[in-house]
Structures are given as structure tokens and as C-alpha cells.
Design a protein around this motif. Structure first.
Motif, short mmCIF file in Angstrom:
data_model
loop_
_atom_site.label_atom_id
_atom_site.label_comp_id
_atom_site.label_asym_id
_atom_site.label_seq_id
_atom_site.Cartn_x
_atom_site.Cartn_y
_atom_site.Cartn_z
N GLN A 1 0.83 -1.22 0.00
CA GLN A 1 0.00 0.00 0.00
C GLN A 1 0.86 1.27 0.00
OE1 GLN A 1 -2.24 -1.20 3.48
NE2 GLN A 1 -4.11 -1.46 2.28
N GLU A 2 1.92 1.24 0.80
CA GLU A 2 2.78 2.43 0.90
C GLU A 2 3.44 2.73 -0.46
OE1 GLU A 2 6.67 3.93 3.35
OE2 GLU A 2 5.61 2.17 4.11
N LEU A 3 3.96 1.67 -1.09
CA LEU A 3 4.64 1.87 -2.37
C LEU A 3 3.65 2.22 -3.48
CD1 LEU A 3 7.51 1.87 -3.26
CD2 LEU A 3 7.39 -0.58 -3.67
N ALA A 4 2.46 1.64 -3.42
CA ALA A 4 1.43 1.95 -4.43
C ALA A 4 1.07 3.43 -4.35
CB ALA A 4 0.19 1.09 -4.21
N THR A 5 0.91 3.95 -3.15
CA THR A 5 0.53 5.36 -2.99
C THR A 5 1.60 6.27 -3.59
OG1 THR A 5 -0.57 4.71 -0.96
CG2 THR A 5 -0.20 7.06 -1.27
N ILE A 6 2.87 5.93 -3.34
CA ILE A 6 3.97 6.76 -3.86
C ILE A 6 4.06 6.66 -5.39
CG2 ILE A 6 6.49 7.03 -3.88
CD1 ILE A 6 6.47 5.79 -1.03
N THR A 7 3.99 5.43 -5.92
CA THR A 7 4.21 5.27 -7.37
C THR A 7 3.01 5.77 -8.17
OG1 THR A 7 3.48 2.98 -7.19
CG2 THR A 7 5.82 3.34 -7.31
N TYR B 1 0.49 8.37 -12.51
CA TYR B 1 -0.80 8.72 -13.09
C TYR B 1 -1.17 10.19 -12.95
CZ TYR B 1 -1.27 3.68 -13.48
OH TYR B 1 -1.06 2.37 -13.82
N ALA B 2 -0.24 11.01 -12.41
CA ALA B 2 -0.55 12.43 -12.18
C ALA B 2 -1.01 13.13 -13.46
CB ALA B 2 0.67 13.14 -11.61
N SER B 3 -0.38 12.78 -14.58
CA SER B 3 -0.73 13.48 -15.83
C SER B 3 -1.75 12.69 -16.66
CB SER B 3 0.54 13.72 -16.65
OG SER B 3 1.12 12.47 -16.95
N ILE B 4 -2.21 11.56 -16.13
CA ILE B 4 -3.12 10.71 -16.91
C ILE B 4 -4.54 10.73 -16.32
CG2 ILE B 4 -3.57 8.35 -17.72
CD1 ILE B 4 -0.61 7.74 -17.55
N LEU B 5 -4.62 10.72 -14.98
CA LEU B 5 -5.92 10.60 -14.32
C LEU B 5 -6.19 11.82 -13.44
CD1 LEU B 5 -5.58 6.92 -12.98
CD2 LEU B 5 -6.75 7.64 -15.07
N PRO B 6 -7.46 12.27 -13.37
CA PRO B 6 -7.78 13.33 -12.41
C PRO B 6 -7.57 12.80 -10.98
CG PRO B 6 -9.75 12.62 -13.64
CD PRO B 6 -8.60 11.82 -14.16
N PRO B 7 -7.19 13.67 -10.02
CA PRO B 7 -6.87 13.21 -8.67
C PRO B 7 -7.98 12.40 -8.00
CG PRO B 7 -6.50 15.59 -8.88
CD PRO B 7 -7.02 15.12 -10.20
N GLU B 8 -9.24 12.77 -8.28
CA GLU B 8 -10.35 12.03 -7.63
C GLU B 8 -10.41 10.59 -8.16
OE1 GLU B 8 -11.48 14.66 -10.03
OE2 GLU B 8 -10.37 15.88 -8.60
N GLN B 9 -10.16 10.43 -9.46
CA GLN B 9 -10.19 9.06 -10.02
C GLN B 9 -9.01 8.26 -9.48
OE1 GLN B 9 -10.64 8.66 -14.28
NE2 GLN B 9 -10.32 6.45 -14.23
N LEU B 10 -7.86 8.93 -9.32
CA LEU B 10 -6.67 8.25 -8.80
C LEU B 10 -6.94 7.71 -7.39
CD1 LEU B 10 -3.14 9.55 -9.48
CD2 LEU B 10 -3.64 8.44 -7.35
N TYR C 1 -9.89 7.12 -6.04
CA TYR C 1 -10.95 6.11 -6.14
C TYR C 1 -10.34 4.76 -6.53
CZ TYR C 1 -15.04 3.67 -8.06
OH TYR C 1 -16.02 2.74 -8.34
N MET C 2 -9.42 4.79 -7.53
CA MET C 2 -8.84 3.53 -8.01
C MET C 2 -7.88 2.93 -6.99
SD MET C 2 -8.29 4.37 -12.06
CE MET C 2 -7.49 2.82 -12.44
N LEU C 3 -7.14 3.78 -6.29
CA LEU C 3 -6.24 3.27 -5.24
C LEU C 3 -7.04 2.52 -4.19
CD1 LEU C 3 -3.48 5.87 -4.32
CD2 LEU C 3 -3.15 3.50 -5.00
N ASP C 4 -8.18 3.10 -3.79
CA ASP C 4 -9.01 2.46 -2.79
C ASP C 4 -9.62 1.16 -3.34
OD1 ASP C 4 -10.21 2.52 -0.15
OD2 ASP C 4 -12.10 2.72 -1.25
N LEU C 5 -10.04 1.21 -4.62
CA LEU C 5 -10.68 0.04 -5.23
C LEU C 5 -9.72 -1.15 -5.31
CD1 LEU C 5 -13.38 -0.72 -6.71
CD2 LEU C 5 -12.29 0.04 -8.84
N PHE C 6 -8.48 -0.88 -5.66
CA PHE C 6 -7.53 -1.97 -5.93
C PHE C 6 -6.52 -2.21 -4.80
CE2 PHE C 6 -8.38 -0.36 -10.39
CZ PHE C 6 -9.28 -1.37 -10.69
N TYR C 7 -6.38 -1.24 -3.86
CA TYR C 7 -5.31 -1.37 -2.85
C TYR C 7 -5.79 -1.24 -1.41
CZ TYR C 7 -1.94 -1.31 -6.63
OH TYR C 7 -1.20 -1.64 -7.75
N SER C 8 -7.11 -1.20 -1.18
CA SER C 8 -7.55 -1.22 0.22
C SER C 8 -7.12 -2.57 0.79
CB SER C 8 -9.07 -1.06 0.30
OG SER C 8 -9.68 -2.22 -0.23
#
Ligand SMILES: CC(C)(COP(=O)(O)OP(=O)(O)OC[C@H]1O[C@@H](n2cnc3c(N)ncnc32)[C@H](O)[C@@H]1OP(=O)(O)O)[C@@H](O)C(=O)NCCC(=O)NCCS
Length: 173
Positions: A16-22, A27-36, A38-45
């Protein structure tokens, strides 16, 4: 020295820690922050990662002198309701591969991918498939290792969000 090891649910906090950093960088220039987020929670909770592990996703960590610098996960490809055709025997999926942004470009992605291919080859794999965002620079990394684009996919992940992906595949001999 870089060491790669298979891990279980005891290492979820490190993933989880490394996923949040990477993810923040990749994805900063690919996804809006809210989607980022949302997806982190969906796949890395914790619940999501635990479920993936129960479903047979093998997680691995790369460490350099006990510092975690990358992780990946992979599993045999399962039948899916979205894909009516039967999954070919021996087809695996690379679900995740992420290297600490400060450690990218130093060969660690290659070390993880070689480990995965060696592991699945010993289990009779015939191919490795993955999804990558169509705007992600990782596309060139995969092409370098012999993955080819086989189709485009726009996946509805809920909340009005879509993943705009390529599906890529590499034959394993
Ligand atoms: C994509 C990623 C896993 C690659 O790992 P890495 O450790 O940076 O890559 P490596 O240093 O092992 O590179 C291996 C080879 O691929 C090439 N390569 C890596 N990234 C590349 C890129 N973006 N474009 C072109 N070539 C690339 C390298 O030049 C190297 O070639 P060489 O062997 O001839 O020197 C890593 O950069 C990463 O975590 N990116 C952000 C997260 C991400 O997008 N993950 C994939 C999600 S689908």
C-alpha cells in the motif's frame, strides 16, 4: 543487492505504501486526482488486496538492503463474464508492476518481470497478458520485452470512471 521474494498478507502495508507513492507520480498526468484516489481504494484497500491474494494473485516484492523498491502481482487468467471465449490453457495475467519513482530506470522492473516469467514458465505458462493505460509510458517498457497490443478496452470501474487500456500479450516458451 536486489532480492525478490514472494509475499502474503503480512506485507500488505508495504504494498500500500509503495502503491501510494508510485501511483501519485505515474498517473498524475493521466488521471484526475479524484479518479486516482478512487482507483487506489478500489484496488489497494486492505480488503481488496486480501481478496486478490485469496483469489490466487501472487504478490512479489523487490528489496535493496531491506528497503522495499518495487512490487508486482500475477495470476492464471480466469474466465470472465465480459469475455465469452474460453481462456487458453496456460494464460497468465500480470496484474500489477510498480517501481519506486526514485528507483525507476535501474533495471528493477526487468528483474521483477524476469522473476515472474521464470515462475510461470515453470508452471507451464503459454502466455502473459496485461492491461496498461493507453497513455502510460510503461507501454514502451512492455514492448521492449516482447508484449504486443492485442486490443483496446474501456472498462467501467464505477462512479462514472473508465480505465482506457490496451491489452497486451507475450508468448511464453
Ligand atoms: C514501467 C516500470 C515497471 C519499468 O520498470 P523500471 O525499473 O523503470 O524499468 P527497467 O529499468 O527495468 O527497464 C528495463 C528496460 O526497459 C526500458 N524502459 C523502461 N521504461 C521505459 C519507458 N518508459 N520507455 C522506453 N523504455 C523503457 C529501459 O530503457 C530498459 O532497457 P535496457 O534494458 O535496454 O536498458 C516502472 O518504470 C514503473 O513502475 N513505472 C510507473 C508505474 C507503472 O506505470 N507501472 C505499470 C502499470 S501497467
Amino acid at each position: 543487492m536486489i532480492v525478490v521474494k514472494k509475499i502474503g498478507s503480512e506485507s500488505i502495508p508495504q504494498v500500500q505504501e509503495l502503491a501510494t507513492i508510485t501511483w501519485a507520480v505515474a498517473y498524475a498526468s493521466i488521471l484526475p486526482p479524484e479518479q486516482l484516489s478512487y482507483m487506489l481504494d478500489l484496488f489497494y484497500s486492505t480488503a481488496a488486496l486480501q481478496k486478490q491474494m485469496e483469489q490466487g494473485h501472487q504478490f512479489i516484492l523487490a528489496a535493496d538492503n531491506d528497503e522495499t523498491i518495487g512490487f508486482a502481482s500475477y495470476a492464471p487468467k480466469m474466465d470472465s463474464l465480459n469475455e465469452p471465449e474460453e481462456v487458453p490453457a496456460g494464460l497468465y495475467r500480470l496484474h500489477k508492476i510498480y517501481i519506486d519513482p526514485n528507483q525507476q530506470g535501474k533495471g528493477i522492473g526487468k528483474v521483477l518481470l524476469d522473476f515472474i516469467i521464470g515462475d510461470i514458465r515453470s508452471k507451464g505458462a503459454t502466455g502473459l497478458e496485461l492491461n496498461v493505460n493507453r497513455y502510460n509510458k510503461a507501454l514502451q517498457f512492455y514492448q521492449k520485452f516482447g508484449f504486443a497490443i492485442i486490443k483496446e478496452e474501456d472498462i467501467d470501474i464505477g462512479n462514472g470512471y473508465f480505465m482506457n487500456d490496451y491489452v497486451m500479450k507475450k508468448a511464453i516458451f
